[in-house]
Design a protein around this motif. Structure first.
Motif, PDB file in Angstrom:
ATOM      1  N   HIS A  86       6.841   1.821  -0.711  1.00 37.60           N
ATOM      2  CA  HIS A  86       8.031   1.946  -1.705  1.00 37.60           C
ATOM      3  C   HIS A  86       7.403   2.922  -2.991  1.00 37.60           C
ATOM      4  O   HIS A  86       5.640   2.493  -3.165  1.00 37.60           O
ATOM      5  N   PRO A  87       8.452   3.709  -3.751  1.00 35.09           N
ATOM      6  CA  PRO A  87       8.001   3.846  -4.911  1.00 35.09           C
ATOM      7  C   PRO A  87       7.349   3.523  -5.762  1.00 35.09           C
ATOM      8  O   PRO A  87       5.992   4.032  -6.005  1.00 35.09           O
ATOM      9  N   LYS A  88       7.774   1.826  -5.499  1.00 35.33           N
ATOM     10  CA  LYS A  88       7.067   0.822  -6.670  1.00 35.33           C
ATOM     11  C   LYS A  88       5.943   0.333  -6.485  1.00 35.33           C
ATOM     12  O   LYS A  88       5.694  -0.634  -7.267  1.00 35.33           O
ATOM     13  N   LEU A  89       4.984   0.046  -4.885  1.00 39.44           N
ATOM     14  CA  LEU A  89       4.490  -0.683  -5.436  1.00 39.44           C
ATOM     15  C   LEU A  89       2.629   0.028  -4.683  1.00 39.44           C
ATOM     16  O   LEU A  89       3.014   0.696  -4.146  1.00 39.44           O
ATOM     17  N   GLN A  90       1.934  -0.837  -4.993  1.00 39.11           N
ATOM     18  CA  GLN A  90       0.984  -0.447  -4.563  1.00 39.11           C
ATOM     19  C   GLN A  90       0.183  -2.360  -3.858  1.00 39.11           C
ATOM     20  O   GLN A  90       0.486  -3.354  -4.487  1.00 39.11           O
ATOM     21  N   SER A  91      -0.079  -1.407  -2.431  1.00 40.35           N
ATOM     22  CA  SER A  91      -0.281  -3.140  -1.796  1.00 40.35           C
ATOM     23  C   SER A  91      -2.294  -3.176  -1.398  1.00 40.35           C
ATOM     24  O   SER A  91      -2.634  -2.384  -0.422  1.00 40.35           O
ATOM     25  N   PRO A  92      -3.115  -2.335  -2.521  1.00 40.33           N
ATOM     26  CA  PRO A  92      -4.127  -2.729  -1.746  1.00 40.33           C
ATOM     27  C   PRO A  92      -5.333  -4.266  -0.924  1.00 40.33           C
ATOM     28  O   PRO A  92      -4.368  -4.929  -1.022  1.00 40.33           O
ATOM     29  N   GLN A  93      -5.948  -3.301   0.118  1.00 44.22           N
ATOM     30  CA  GLN A  93      -6.557  -4.307   1.030  1.00 44.22           C
ATOM     31  C   GLN A  93      -7.255  -5.045   0.403  1.00 44.22           C
ATOM     32  O   GLN A  93      -8.290  -4.495  -0.124  1.00 44.22           O
ATOM     33  N   VAL A  94      -7.366  -6.009   0.807  1.00 44.33           N
ATOM     34  CA  VAL A  94      -8.290  -6.708  -0.051  1.00 44.33           C
ATOM     35  C   VAL A  94      -8.601  -8.117   0.981  1.00 44.33           C
ATOM     36  O   VAL A  94      -8.380  -8.930   1.331  1.00 44.33           O
ATOM     37  N   ASP A  95      -9.982  -8.304   0.580  1.00 44.71           N
ATOM     38  CA  ASP A  95     -11.304  -9.384   1.046  1.00 44.71           C
ATOM     39  C   ASP A  95     -11.132 -10.931  -0.184  1.00 44.71           C
ATOM     40  O   ASP A  95     -11.661 -10.656  -1.157  1.00 44.71           O
ATOM     41  N   PHE A  96     -10.275 -11.877   0.362  1.00 44.65           N
ATOM     42  CA  PHE A  96      -9.678 -12.485  -1.493  1.00 44.65           C
ATOM     43  C   PHE A  96     -11.210 -13.385  -1.535  1.00 44.65           C
ATOM     44  O   PHE A  96     -11.155 -14.231  -2.379  1.00 44.65           O
ATOM     45  N   ASP A  97     -11.744 -13.401  -0.390  1.00 44.84           N
ATOM     46  CA  ASP A  97     -13.710 -14.159  -0.915  1.00 44.84           C
ATOM     47  C   ASP A  97     -14.413 -13.488  -1.827  1.00 44.84           C
ATOM     48  O   ASP A  97     -15.360 -13.905  -2.249  1.00 44.84           O
TER      49      ASP A  97
END
Length: 212
Positions: free
Chosen positions: A40-51
Motif C-alpha cells: 500500500h502506498p502509505k504502508l511500510q512493513s519491515p520484517q522483524v524478530d521481536f526478540d
C-alpha cells in the motif's frame, strides 16, 4: 502523522491497519511484522524478530504507537512465552519508539487488567499497563475490551461459545459485559493515537459495547 502499529495481522490490528490507511490524517503506517503485508502506498512493513528488535532503524521515528499485539496461552504453549509476547514485546516496542520521539501510545489491553489480579491473563495485562505508565509518554491510552466480536483467522472455542451466549443475552446485560466489536476497538485506538490527549486515559468496555 506517522503511526507505528504492532500486531497488524491480528483481529483488531487488521481493522486498525485498514482504518489508518484510509484516514487522511495518517501519512504513513509502519507495521513491523514477521511476514510482509500486502503493499500500500502509505504502508511500510519491515520484517522483524521481536526478540531482537533493531535499535537504530529509521522507521522507529513516528508520532504515535498503537499496540494490538497478543496471543493466547494455548497458542503460546506456556505462561512464560505468553508473558514474553503480551508483556515484553509491547514494552520493548514502546521503549524504542519513545527513544526515537514517539509522544503517544495506545494499547489494546483487556477488561479486568490488574497487576494484583489472581488471574494470570489479567495480571499480565495489568503489569504491562503499569510498566508502560512508568515510561512517561505524553499521551497514554489503555483500551480495555471484554469479549471481542469479529472473525479471527484462528478458531477459539471459548470465544465462540461466549460470543453466542453474550450475543443472545446482549439486551439484558450491562454495557461493560456486552460484545465489543473489533471495528469499535480499532477506532478507539486510532482516535487515541491521532488526538494524543495529554495524560493517561482508559477506554472501558462499556464505551465499546455492541449496540442492542
Amino acid at each position: 502523522m506517522r503511526v507505528l502499529l504492532v500486531g497488524a495481522t491480528g483481529l483488531v490490528g487488521r481493522h486498525v491497519l485498514a482504518q489508518a490507511l484510509a484516514d487522511p490524517r495518517v501519512a504513513a503506517v509502519i507495521a513491523p511484522v514477521r511476514r510482509h503485508l500486502p503493499a500500500h502506498p502509505k504502508l511500510q512493513s519491515p520484517q522483524v524478530d521481536f526478540d531482537r528488535l533493531p535499535g537504530d532503524a529509521p522507521w522507529w521515528r513516528v508520532d504515535a504507537v498503537i499496540c494490538t499485539l497478543g496471543t493466547t496461552i494455548r497458542k503460546a504453549g506456556s505462561q512464560a512465552v505468553f508473558y514474553r509476547v503480551d508483556h515484553d514485546y509491547p514494552l520493548g516496542v514502546a521503549r524504542q519508539a519513545q527513544a526515537h520521539g514517539a509522544r503517544a501510545f495506545a494499547l489494546n489491553s483487556a477488561l479486568g487488567a490488574d497487576p494484583a489480579s489472581r488471574v494470570f491473563y489479567n495480571r499480565v495485562k495489568g503489569e504491562l499497563e503499569r510498566d508502560l505508565s512508568a515510561l512517561g509518554f505524553e499521551s497514554l491510552t489503555f483500551v480495555r475490551p471484554g469479549l471481542i466480536g469479529g472473525t479471527r483467522d484462528e478458531f477459539r472455542l471459548g470465544e465462540r461459545v461466549a460470543g453466542v451466549v453474550l450475543g443472545a443475552l446482549g439486551p439484558l446485560l450491562p454495557p461493560r459485559w456486552r460484545i465489543n466489536p473489533a471495528l469499535r476497538i480499532a477506532a478507539a485506538l486510532l482516535d487515541a493515537a491521532i488526538h494524543a490527549r495529554p495524560g493517561v486515559h482508559v477506554v472501558g468496555s462499556e464505551r465499546l459495547a455492541e449496540a442492542v
